[in-house]
Design a protein around this motif. Sequence first.
Motif, mmCIF file in Angstrom:
data_model
loop_
_atom_site.group_PDB
_atom_site.id
_atom_site.type_symbol
_atom_site.label_atom_id
_atom_site.label_comp_id
_atom_site.label_asym_id
_atom_site.label_seq_id
_atom_site.Cartn_x
_atom_site.Cartn_y
_atom_site.Cartn_z
ATOM 1 N N PRO A 40 -77.949 60.121 46.259
ATOM 2 C CA PRO A 40 -76.597 60.605 46.561
ATOM 3 C C PRO A 40 -76.088 60.268 47.950
ATOM 4 N N GLY A 41 -76.992 59.937 48.864
ATOM 5 C CA GLY A 41 -76.572 59.636 50.222
ATOM 6 C C GLY A 41 -76.067 58.220 50.420
ATOM 7 N N LEU A 42 -76.244 57.361 49.427
ATOM 8 C CA LEU A 42 -75.760 55.985 49.526
ATOM 9 C C LEU A 42 -74.275 55.929 49.210
ATOM 10 N N GLU A 43 -73.549 55.081 49.928
ATOM 11 C CA GLU A 43 -72.110 54.947 49.695
ATOM 12 C C GLU A 43 -71.821 54.412 48.295
ATOM 13 N N SER A 44 -72.787 53.721 47.718
ATOM 14 C CA SER A 44 -72.607 53.161 46.374
ATOM 15 C C SER A 44 -72.747 54.214 45.277
ATOM 16 N N HIS A 45 -73.243 55.401 45.624
ATOM 17 C CA HIS A 45 -73.427 56.452 44.629
ATOM 18 C C HIS A 45 -72.074 57.019 44.203
ATOM 19 N N ALA A 46 -71.894 57.171 42.899
ATOM 20 C CA ALA A 46 -70.595 57.582 42.353
ATOM 21 C C ALA A 46 -70.149 58.953 42.838
ATOM 22 N N GLN A 47 -71.098 59.836 43.124
ATOM 23 C CA GLN A 47 -70.731 61.190 43.565
ATOM 24 C C GLN A 47 -71.081 61.439 45.038
ATOM 25 N N GLN A 48 -71.085 60.384 45.829
ATOM 26 C CA GLN A 48 -71.485 60.531 47.229
ATOM 27 C C GLN A 48 -70.603 61.517 47.982
ATOM 28 N N GLU A 49 -69.310 61.499 47.707
ATOM 29 C CA GLU A 49 -68.378 62.389 48.400
ATOM 30 C C GLU A 49 -68.636 63.849 48.032
ATOM 31 N N VAL A 50 -68.830 64.110 46.752
ATOM 32 C CA VAL A 50 -69.133 65.472 46.298
ATOM 33 C C VAL A 50 -70.466 65.927 46.868
ATOM 34 N N ALA A 51 -71.454 65.026 46.864
ATOM 35 C CA ALA A 51 -72.779 65.359 47.380
ATOM 36 C C ALA A 51 -72.729 65.718 48.859
ATOM 37 N N ALA A 52 -71.933 64.977 49.622
ATOM 38 C CA ALA A 52 -71.802 65.243 51.056
ATOM 39 C C ALA A 52 -71.173 66.607 51.296
ATOM 40 N N LYS A 53 -70.152 66.931 50.500
ATOM 41 C CA LYS A 53 -69.460 68.212 50.643
ATOM 42 C C LYS A 53 -70.360 69.386 50.255
ATOM 43 N N GLN A 54 -71.010 69.263 49.102
ATOM 44 C CA GLN A 54 -71.868 70.359 48.619
ATOM 45 C C GLN A 54 -73.183 70.462 49.378
ATOM 46 N N GLY A 55 -73.628 69.362 49.951
ATOM 47 C CA GLY A 55 -74.930 69.344 50.613
ATOM 48 C C GLY A 55 -74.878 69.538 52.102
ATOM 49 N N ASN A 56 -73.702 69.844 52.640
ATOM 50 C CA ASN A 56 -73.566 70.048 54.080
ATOM 51 C C ASN A 56 -74.101 68.866 54.887
#
Length: 376
Positions: free
Chosen positions: A270-286
Amino acid sequence: MSRIQPKTTPIYQTSVFTFQDLNELEQYFEEPGKQYMYTRYGNPNSDELAEGINKLEGGAGAVVTSSGMSAILAAVFSYCQAGDHLLCAEEIYGGSSTLLSQELERLGITVTYVPNEELYEISNYVQPNTKLLLTETMSNPLLQVMDVDKLVQETKRAGIKLVIDNTFATPILTKPLALGADMVIHSVTKYLSGHSDVTAGVVVAKDVEDYNRAKKVMMVFGLNLSPFESWLAARGLKTLRLRMRQHSSNALAIAKFLQQHPKVKQVWYPGLESHAQQEVAAKQGNGLFGGMLSFQISDELEDVNKFMQELQQIPFAPSLAGVSTSISHPLSTSHRALTPEKQQKLGITLGVIRLSVGIEEPEELISDLKQALEKI
């Protein structure tokens, strides 16, 4: 002599507690939680662990169980009975799928699997007897990240409960109850304990009524956790925040390395920019993305075996989330019970390797992965 006050809770390795007389026994029943009677009902060590996890998740109460599987069972039985129906994310831990499809269906609880891309619009799947939706914060093994806000909105619209397996994320990254989920479960075996020496689970409820029901299920079905394992897990929980930061930092560095390697076809992190939900992961994962990733090499058995054999520091161990890094093979372990068609649909092929990144020096791990990849 001064009273002894240990800094660490002692291990109450006893199956039963004593009473002075009938009056004290009656007080036990009249004031639940004030005293202990039988370790299946409660024990200071299991209570300490439950309270610690409940505080992290922000729940109304937590119940620790003998394994992650028993936590799933307790969660489902908290809301469902024979004749009821539940929804489950299609991409979920294989053991969860086996429990729902092969065991609970025998008891009259039916399940429908919903493709991940349809989880935010479940109206076509909801039946009059549907009670809940079960999903994971991050899916196992391909790390698809669920938007909990959207799941909450959709389940409320459907009038059903939302149960989230938060094992991969932990409350250090995401707190589903604060986002509106009804119940959270964990395999405490994994990150919450963190040292690969405990088998345990936990159910955390948002509402007191749901907590009381989960606790009753644990007591009646005998899903309780032993005092010693409770003590070990409570000790591990104390370093969870530090460990998750290092797990996440290491995993991101390794994911970036693997993404550039010519013998790696795909990386799921999820931390890779290529991951489809990277933005959601960043928001939910602090800003943290966890310690789990998967990657795909050649779908040839010889190549997969060669890669595993050549690793010098990273063992093949069919579990995850310890302080030491390990690899697993979903097709042969966690998702073995799925049909070949289901495995193919989910993208779980022979060459998919799941990597549980530990807290070692990342340079050492990258060096080991590099030399093993070069041998295939």
